[in-house]
Write a protein that holds these residues in place. Structure first.
Motif, PDB file in Angstrom:
ATOM      1  N   UNK A   1       0.809  -1.222   0.000  1.00  0.00           N
ATOM      2  CA  UNK A   1       0.000   0.000   0.000  1.00  0.00           C
ATOM      3  C   UNK A   1       0.842   1.271   0.000  1.00  0.00           C
ATOM      4  N   UNK A   2       0.412   2.211  -0.838  1.00  0.00           N
ATOM      5  CA  UNK A   2       1.106   3.491  -0.956  1.00  0.00           C
ATOM      6  C   UNK A   2       0.066   4.587  -1.110  1.00  0.00           C
ATOM      7  N   UNK A   3       0.455   5.810  -0.850  1.00  0.00           N
ATOM      8  CA  UNK A   3      -0.469   6.938  -0.950  1.00  0.00           C
ATOM      9  C   UNK A   3      -0.746   7.260  -2.411  1.00  0.00           C
ATOM     10  N   UNK A   4      -2.016   7.255  -2.818  1.00  0.00           N
ATOM     11  CA  UNK A   4      -2.358   7.662  -4.180  1.00  0.00           C
ATOM     12  C   UNK A   4      -2.460   9.178  -4.259  1.00  0.00           C
ATOM     13  N   UNK A   5      -2.791   9.668  -5.434  1.00  0.00           N
ATOM     14  CA  UNK A   5      -3.125  11.079  -5.590  1.00  0.00           C
ATOM     15  C   UNK A   5      -4.252  11.411  -4.612  1.00  0.00           C
ATOM     16  N   UNK A   6      -4.093  12.472  -3.840  1.00  0.00           N
ATOM     17  CA  UNK A   6      -5.081  12.806  -2.815  1.00  0.00           C
ATOM     18  C   UNK A   6      -6.445  13.150  -3.389  1.00  0.00           C
ATOM     19  N   UNK A   7      -6.516  13.439  -4.692  1.00  0.00           N
ATOM     20  CA  UNK A   7      -7.814  13.713  -5.309  1.00  0.00           C
ATOM     21  C   UNK A   7      -8.535  12.430  -5.709  1.00  0.00           C
ATOM     22  N   UNK A   8      -7.837  11.305  -5.641  1.00  0.00           N
ATOM     23  CA  UNK A   8      -8.436  10.022  -6.020  1.00  0.00           C
ATOM     24  C   UNK A   8      -9.102   9.402  -4.792  1.00  0.00           C
ATOM     25  N   UNK A   9     -10.324   9.821  -4.521  1.00  0.00           N
ATOM     26  CA  UNK A   9     -11.023   9.382  -3.320  1.00  0.00           C
ATOM     27  C   UNK A   9     -11.510   7.944  -3.402  1.00  0.00           C
ATOM     28  N   UNK A  10     -11.432   7.335  -4.577  1.00  0.00           N
ATOM     29  CA  UNK A  10     -11.906   5.964  -4.740  1.00  0.00           C
ATOM     30  C   UNK A  10     -10.770   4.947  -4.738  1.00  0.00           C
ATOM     31  N   UNK A  11      -9.547   5.395  -4.528  1.00  0.00           N
ATOM     32  CA  UNK A  11      -8.423   4.457  -4.502  1.00  0.00           C
ATOM     33  C   UNK A  11      -8.572   3.494  -3.329  1.00  0.00           C
ATOM     34  N   UNK A  12      -8.464   2.184  -3.567  1.00  0.00           N
ATOM     35  CA  UNK A  12      -8.600   1.217  -2.475  1.00  0.00           C
ATOM     36  C   UNK A  12      -7.466   1.315  -1.459  1.00  0.00           C
ATOM     37  N   UNK A  13      -7.728   0.802  -0.288  1.00  0.00           N
ATOM     38  CA  UNK A  13      -6.718   0.752   0.770  1.00  0.00           C
ATOM     39  C   UNK A  13      -5.484  -0.027   0.314  1.00  0.00           C
ATOM     40  N   UNK A  14      -5.682  -1.062  -0.503  1.00  0.00           N
ATOM     41  CA  UNK A  14      -4.579  -1.922  -0.937  1.00  0.00           C
ATOM     42  C   UNK A  14      -3.811  -1.364  -2.128  1.00  0.00           C
ATOM     43  N   UNK A  15      -4.195  -0.200  -2.626  1.00  0.00           N
ATOM     44  CA  UNK A  15      -3.521   0.437  -3.763  1.00  0.00           C
ATOM     45  C   UNK A  15      -2.032   0.619  -3.474  1.00  0.00           C
ATOM     46  N   UNK A  16      -1.208   0.279  -4.474  1.00  0.00           N
ATOM     47  CA  UNK A  16       0.226   0.479  -4.337  1.00  0.00           C
ATOM     48  C   UNK A  16       0.903   0.416  -5.692  1.00  0.00           C
ATOM     49  N   UNK A  17       2.233   0.372  -5.693  1.00  0.00           N
ATOM     50  CA  UNK A  17       2.997   0.361  -6.934  1.00  0.00           C
ATOM     51  C   UNK A  17       4.010  -0.778  -6.945  1.00  0.00           C
ATOM     52  N   UNK A  18       4.102  -1.455  -8.101  1.00  0.00           N
ATOM     53  CA  UNK A  18       5.199  -2.385  -8.323  1.00  0.00           C
ATOM     54  C   UNK A  18       6.330  -1.562  -8.929  1.00  0.00           C
TER      55      UNK A  18
END
Length: 238
Positions: free
Chosen positions: A94-111
């Motif tokens: 998990x990583x912080x998405x764009x703060x305007x992306x309010x629908x990003x899941x908790x498990x969102x991250x980057x490979x």
């Protein structure tokens, strides 16, 4: 999430999907002009689900499950990869998405990669987004600025590793959602440095597990037996 220039892949599912209380599996086969193989995913209940839209990255969507493992084979003719063993799922980070992306899941991250698709400012992306979430009932909208949704993965998708004669590679597989009447998917292969190939024109079919086939055969047998019984009653009662 949808990546610039990455080809979409057609995805078709034909198996009845249930919502498990414990770990369950789902088997898929896929073929395309340059890509083929099959994978079986193991998915488990997600304890961190809720309503999205108030703040990013606090919960995963209701109806999502966590992909805990994956096995199978993966071939890519463009890269000379033939029946490479799928060696496992890459754990979500998990990583912080764009703060305007309010629908990003908790498990969102980057490979992490070095030379990814170009960002709007022209610099290369340094990661492929993924969340390892699976949706037996179809994925919801998962990005504030992307209108399409649907599919057994969301627009971030999963990442799994494969063993090739040139070393370990990672495959990112995600859904672009339902566009123009069909649900499309995309796939990318990377060595951690560059994105080596984008796979398109992939047809994926869900394959019933043996237990599901047995239940279906029993059900068909019961239906057939009842139909024969009804015919006998009609004849004898005439």
């Amino acid at each position: 999430m949808i990546k610039p220039g990455i080809a979409a892949a057609a995805f078709t599912t034909v198996v009845l999907l249930a919502s498990p209380a414990t770990a369950a599996t789902a088997l898929y086969g896929f073929t395309g002009s340059s890509v083929s193989g099959s994978f079986e995913i193991t998915y488990v209940p997600n304890p961190n689900t809720g309503t999205l839209g108030t703040s990013p990255n606090t919960v995963d969507p209701v109806g999502s499950y966590i992909v805990s493992n994956i096995t199978g084979t993966f071939s890519n003719a463009t890269l000379g990869i033939s029946n490479a063993a799928i060696t496992g799922i890459v754990p979500s980070s998990p990583a912080a998405p764009d703060l305007t992306n309010l629908l990003a899941p908790r498990s969102f991250g980057f490979y992490p990669i070095v030379n990814g698709p170009p960002r709007p400012d022209g610099t290369p992306a340094t990661g492929l987004s993924y969340d390892n979430l699976y949706y037996p009932g179809g994925s919801p909208k998962a990005s504030s600025d992307y209108p399409f949704f649907g599919g057994v993965f969301d627009i971030y998708g999963i990442v799994f590793t494969i063993a090739t004669d040139k070393g370990t590679r990672a495959v990112n597989f995600w859904s672009n959602g339902t566009i123009g009447g069909g649900t499309t998917y995309g796939a990318a292969v990377t060595d951690g440095q560059d994105v080596l190939d984008y796979a398109g024109d992939i047809s994926v079919t869900a394959v019933p597990e043996p237990a599901t086939w047995a239940m279906m055969l029993v059900g068909f047998g019961m239906i057939g037996g009842y139909a024969r019984y009804r015919r006998r009653r009609i004849v004898f009662g005439a």
